[in-house]
Design a protein around this motif. Sequence first.
Motif, PDB file in Angstrom:
ATOM      1  N   SER A 152      -4.851  -4.273   5.489  1.00  0.00           N
ATOM      2  CA  SER A 152      -3.944  -3.381   4.760  1.00  0.00           C
ATOM      3  C   SER A 152      -2.916  -2.816   5.725  1.00  0.00           C
ATOM      4  CB  SER A 152      -4.724  -2.238   4.102  1.00  0.00           C
ATOM      5  OG  SER A 152      -3.844  -1.310   3.507  1.00  0.00           O
ATOM      6  N   GLU A 153      -1.654  -3.047   5.421  1.00  0.00           N
ATOM      7  CA  GLU A 153      -0.596  -2.455   6.242  1.00  0.00           C
ATOM      8  C   GLU A 153      -0.509  -0.948   6.016  1.00  0.00           C
ATOM      9  OE1 GLU A 153       0.904  -4.410   8.584  1.00  0.00           O
ATOM     10  OE2 GLU A 153      -0.582  -5.795   7.750  1.00  0.00           O
ATOM     11  N   ARG A 154      -1.054  -0.491   4.914  1.00  0.00           N
ATOM     12  CA  ARG A 154      -1.078   0.944   4.639  1.00  0.00           C
ATOM     13  C   ARG A 154      -2.266   1.593   5.340  1.00  0.00           C
ATOM     14  NH1 ARG A 154      -0.253   1.414  -1.921  1.00  0.00           N
ATOM     15  NH2 ARG A 154       1.690   0.225  -2.107  1.00  0.00           N
ATOM     16  N   THR A 155      -2.082   2.819   5.795  1.00  0.00           N
ATOM     17  CA  THR A 155      -3.184   3.597   6.345  1.00  0.00           C
ATOM     18  C   THR A 155      -3.587   4.725   5.408  1.00  0.00           C
ATOM     19  OG1 THR A 155      -1.572   4.890   7.608  1.00  0.00           O
ATOM     20  CG2 THR A 155      -2.625   3.046   8.742  1.00  0.00           C
ATOM     21  N   TYR A 156      -2.734   5.030   4.432  1.00  0.00           N
ATOM     22  CA  TYR A 156      -3.067   5.980   3.372  1.00  0.00           C
ATOM     23  C   TYR A 156      -2.867   5.273   2.029  1.00  0.00           C
ATOM     24  CZ  TYR A 156      -2.675   9.425   7.112  1.00  0.00           C
ATOM     25  OH  TYR A 156      -2.844  10.115   8.287  1.00  0.00           O
ATOM     26  N   TRP A 157      -3.651   5.688   1.024  1.00  0.00           N
ATOM     27  CA  TRP A 157      -3.595   5.046  -0.286  1.00  0.00           C
ATOM     28  C   TRP A 157      -3.691   3.519  -0.104  1.00  0.00           C
ATOM     29  CZ3 TRP A 157       0.465   8.649   0.861  1.00  0.00           C
ATOM     30  CH2 TRP A 157       0.206   9.931   0.386  1.00  0.00           C
ATOM     31  N   LYS A 158      -4.728   3.134   0.621  1.00  0.00           N
ATOM     32  CA  LYS A 158      -4.865   1.735   1.031  1.00  0.00           C
ATOM     33  C   LYS A 158      -5.034   0.809  -0.160  1.00  0.00           C
ATOM     34  CE  LYS A 158      -7.514   2.957   5.165  1.00  0.00           C
ATOM     35  NZ  LYS A 158      -8.832   2.755   5.804  1.00  0.00           N
ATOM     36  N   THR A 159      -4.460  -0.359  -0.029  1.00  0.00           N
ATOM     37  CA  THR A 159      -4.766  -1.486  -0.900  1.00  0.00           C
ATOM     38  C   THR A 159      -4.798  -2.732  -0.021  1.00  0.00           C
ATOM     39  OG1 THR A 159      -2.421  -1.847  -1.395  1.00  0.00           O
ATOM     40  CG2 THR A 159      -3.677  -0.494  -2.953  1.00  0.00           C
ATOM     41  N   LEU A 160      -5.631  -3.679  -0.383  1.00  0.00           N
ATOM     42  CA  LEU A 160      -5.634  -4.949   0.335  1.00  0.00           C
ATOM     43  C   LEU A 160      -4.272  -5.608   0.173  1.00  0.00           C
ATOM     44  CD1 LEU A 160      -9.140  -6.254  -0.752  1.00  0.00           C
ATOM     45  CD2 LEU A 160      -8.506  -5.474   1.523  1.00  0.00           C
ATOM     46  N   ASP A 161      -3.739  -6.139   1.272  1.00  0.00           N
ATOM     47  CA  ASP A 161      -2.384  -6.693   1.224  1.00  0.00           C
ATOM     48  C   ASP A 161      -2.234  -7.771   0.164  1.00  0.00           C
ATOM     49  OD1 ASP A 161      -1.468  -4.988   3.165  1.00  0.00           O
ATOM     50  OD2 ASP A 161      -1.678  -6.420   4.812  1.00  0.00           O
ATOM     51  N   HIS A 162      -3.259  -8.596  -0.016  1.00  0.00           N
ATOM     52  CA  HIS A 162      -3.105  -9.709  -0.959  1.00  0.00           C
ATOM     53  C   HIS A 162      -3.173  -9.261  -2.415  1.00  0.00           C
ATOM     54  CE1 HIS A 162      -7.319 -10.012  -2.221  1.00  0.00           C
ATOM     55  NE2 HIS A 162      -7.688  -9.927  -0.962  1.00  0.00           N
ATOM     56  N   THR A 163      -3.464  -7.975  -2.658  1.00  0.00           N
ATOM     57  CA  THR A 163      -3.447  -7.478  -4.036  1.00  0.00           C
ATOM     58  C   THR A 163      -2.086  -6.913  -4.421  1.00  0.00           C
ATOM     59  OG1 THR A 163      -4.186  -5.236  -3.425  1.00  0.00           O
ATOM     60  CG2 THR A 163      -5.894  -6.896  -3.869  1.00  0.00           C
ATOM     61  N   GLN A 164      -1.175  -6.820  -3.468  1.00  0.00           N
ATOM     62  CA  GLN A 164       0.157  -6.310  -3.753  1.00  0.00           C
ATOM     63  C   GLN A 164       1.077  -7.455  -4.169  1.00  0.00           C
ATOM     64  OE1 GLN A 164       1.491  -2.788  -1.376  1.00  0.00           O
ATOM     65  NE2 GLN A 164       0.220  -3.747   0.201  1.00  0.00           N
ATOM     66  N   ASP A 165       2.044  -7.129  -4.993  1.00  0.00           N
ATOM     67  CA  ASP A 165       2.936  -8.150  -5.538  1.00  0.00           C
ATOM     68  C   ASP A 165       4.095  -8.488  -4.615  1.00  0.00           C
ATOM     69  OD1 ASP A 165       1.422  -8.365  -7.832  1.00  0.00           O
ATOM     70  OD2 ASP A 165       2.539  -6.795  -8.880  1.00  0.00           O
ATOM     71  N   SER A 166       4.205  -7.788  -3.501  1.00  0.00           N
ATOM     72  CA  SER A 166       5.372  -7.989  -2.645  1.00  0.00           C
ATOM     73  C   SER A 166       4.999  -7.775  -1.186  1.00  0.00           C
ATOM     74  CB  SER A 166       6.491  -7.026  -3.043  1.00  0.00           C
ATOM     75  OG  SER A 166       6.036  -5.684  -2.934  1.00  0.00           O
ATOM     76  N   VAL A 167       5.865  -8.251  -0.310  1.00  0.00           N
ATOM     77  CA  VAL A 167       5.743  -7.982   1.118  1.00  0.00           C
ATOM     78  C   VAL A 167       6.458  -6.666   1.386  1.00  0.00           C
ATOM     79  CG1 VAL A 167       6.287  -8.787   3.439  1.00  0.00           C
ATOM     80  CG2 VAL A 167       5.682 -10.434   1.665  1.00  0.00           C
ATOM     81  N   THR A 168       5.727  -5.651   1.805  1.00  0.00           N
ATOM     82  CA  THR A 168       6.329  -4.329   1.981  1.00  0.00           C
ATOM     83  C   THR A 168       6.624  -4.008   3.433  1.00  0.00           C
ATOM     84  OG1 THR A 168       4.123  -3.332   2.047  1.00  0.00           O
ATOM     85  CG2 THR A 168       5.214  -3.447  -0.095  1.00  0.00           C
ATOM     86  N   LYS A 169       6.037  -4.779   4.369  1.00  0.00           N
ATOM     87  CA  LYS A 169       6.304  -4.560   5.782  1.00  0.00           C
ATOM     88  C   LYS A 169       6.396  -5.900   6.487  1.00  0.00           C
ATOM     89  CE  LYS A 169       4.170   0.002   6.389  1.00  0.00           C
ATOM     90  NZ  LYS A 169       3.193   0.785   7.179  1.00  0.00           N
ATOM     91  N   VAL A 170       7.320  -5.978   7.438  1.00  0.00           N
ATOM     92  CA  VAL A 170       7.466  -7.219   8.198  1.00  0.00           C
ATOM     93  C   VAL A 170       6.171  -7.548   8.940  1.00  0.00           C
ATOM     94  CG1 VAL A 170       8.713  -8.311  10.100  1.00  0.00           C
ATOM     95  CG2 VAL A 170       9.957  -6.959   8.433  1.00  0.00           C
TER      96      VAL A 170
END
Length: 677
Positions: A152-170
């Motif tokens: 997870s690129e997020r450290t707060y309000w985490k979600t697994l990266d592959h569950t997101q619909d978009s690339v939010t961080k390089v």
Amino acid sequence: MIHPRTLRVDNDRTTSVVCVVGAELNVNLNRSAPPSSRFFSVKCTSNVHYSITPPPRETNHLSPISLKGNPVLLISMRGASQHENDSKLSVRYYGENKEVLGKAILHLTAIEISLDVDADRDGDVEKNNPNKGSWKWGPNGHGAILLVNCDSERTYWKTLDHTQDSVTKVSDLKDMSLMVLRTRGPARLPEGYKLTMHISQGDAESVRVFRSGSSAGSDNALSLSYLYNAFVKTYPLVLSNEVLSQEVPYLGGIGEMKFYVEGLRFPDKDFNGLVSINLSLLEPIGQGLPETPIFTDRVMFRVAPWIMTPNTLKPIEVFVCSTSDNYHFLKGMRSLVANSGYKLKVFHEYVNRGDRWMQDELEFGYIDSPHHSFPVVLDSPRDGKLVDLPYDELLGPDFGYVTRTARRIDVSSLDSFGNLEVSPPVTVDGKSYPLGRIIIGVAFPTATKGRNMTQVVQDFLWAQKVQEPVALFSDWLVVGHVDEFMTFVPAPDRKGFRLLLASPDAGYKLFKGLQNDGHGQAKLFDGVKDEEPITVDQILADEEFQTENNYVQSCIDWNRDVLKRELGLEDADIIDLPILFKLKDDHGIAKRAVAFYPDMVNMIVLGKNLGIPKPYGPKVNGRCALEAEMCSLMEDLGLNCSFIDDFGSYHKLLGEVHCGSNVRREPFDYKWWNLEM
């Protein structure tokens, strides 16, 4: 492999054709010939290469060639076109007297197209590797590798990266595998032609593809919302389980377009880990008719498996829980970890909610590819009060998470991960297991009401392939975990490790030796709060107790034979530790075993330093005889023993040091894709 393409041409008509460099066009000359045609001739511009099969008998290339024998014209292009229709080929047809009956003309546009991946596994995406469309194990194997994007690129309000619909961080792109579309040709495709990328419905459940696009800009005056939306557009989603096919841009000239491929799930019972991605060039047929593919390039990936790390690998960080009653345990662990030079992470009660069993809730592993690797925690279906810890406290950037969910009715104590271990590397009957073999505990094969590790977890472990599991019999224990009777420690000789097994026989041998030496009145548990001391003589006089331990020894011997067979071990690779057990009613279902005194095999291994449950055995000349025996056995291997007091806070709750701790270790140097399968 590029397959030949059958091309139809029309007599007395010019046909415009797009040809992919490296592909071959096959023209059946009789199909397009006018009636009464007997001969033909071919002319072409310099960029066109042709041949005829079967080869004509005529030796003069200027002479018309007979149409007998159903000749086929094989056409290919030497290089990409600079302009549309800049290459030409004509076929003239002749009658019996060599009179011209008709002429078919082709205007050819040549394009180079290559969908490329790191098929040779060196970290670089090479151009048009001939093996990119298949996958083969071994050091001389081939095929690209895909990581499950489970951090997870997020450290707060985490979600697994592959569950997101978009690339939010390089930074998320490094978890994906690079795929490159390379093209060379005219500035644009002829009208109606287009490139599409596509996957099957089955593969779409396991992979997604993003594309690099134009820059979003860097105007500081832009709103955060606008910048976010612009960034998302910079890496648009191309393929997913909702979009199986999508047109992709043709750049013109010499072009390269980057795509980022993301794994969505690990190999499992219903997924062998292989996914394919296709790129097709589509040709228009006519108004209102669907386009047809005239060329397809394919690449194949294998999703990287989840890999466990054995005790022989170097530790990175040790994890324990702090509770209201485990002060002595924590004190011993802090000292051991500090002296060993590693990091200690303590989860306090506001996080652990009173659940101290760190080993049981999770197992550390990792995933690896030529371009990136990171640790991944496997969360057990046990789901005690530590249920949220793996996700909330461990998941983060470059730290992945995976779990398997089972019906609560199917989950038993055997689903806790003290019942999940892995051996060091072994070779068995000539077959190498350079990443070791996973070890789990199950019910005895003849049991009708035994407990087993839930099937979804077993299926997951078997599907990883690279650490082929071994099933042991552990249901004879109340808790039912393999770490109650076995572990591995590093060794400087033989196979590089020793298997340690709990052994009631070794325990009785030790106590009989003490008795023979006049120490029969030495007491176990002397000075332990709320515990009745017992002498060596009393233990040896209890025939029912010995019968129970004979049963336990038979259970361990069953597993000993399995481990010798499945890990290629000899008796010299095994050390028996003096540990006694007692049987107790397990909820009225059956009599099962627990350790009589702290179970020394249930230890933590930190390099050459061992953290061992303090056994509170009989003292001889002021020293615990069990500790002395343990030190003697381990010091021969160059290992240091530290004894940790876990009696009240773990042992009496049917666990020990290993149950209450966990270790994240460095990954193997060995690359899993080099395995011979």
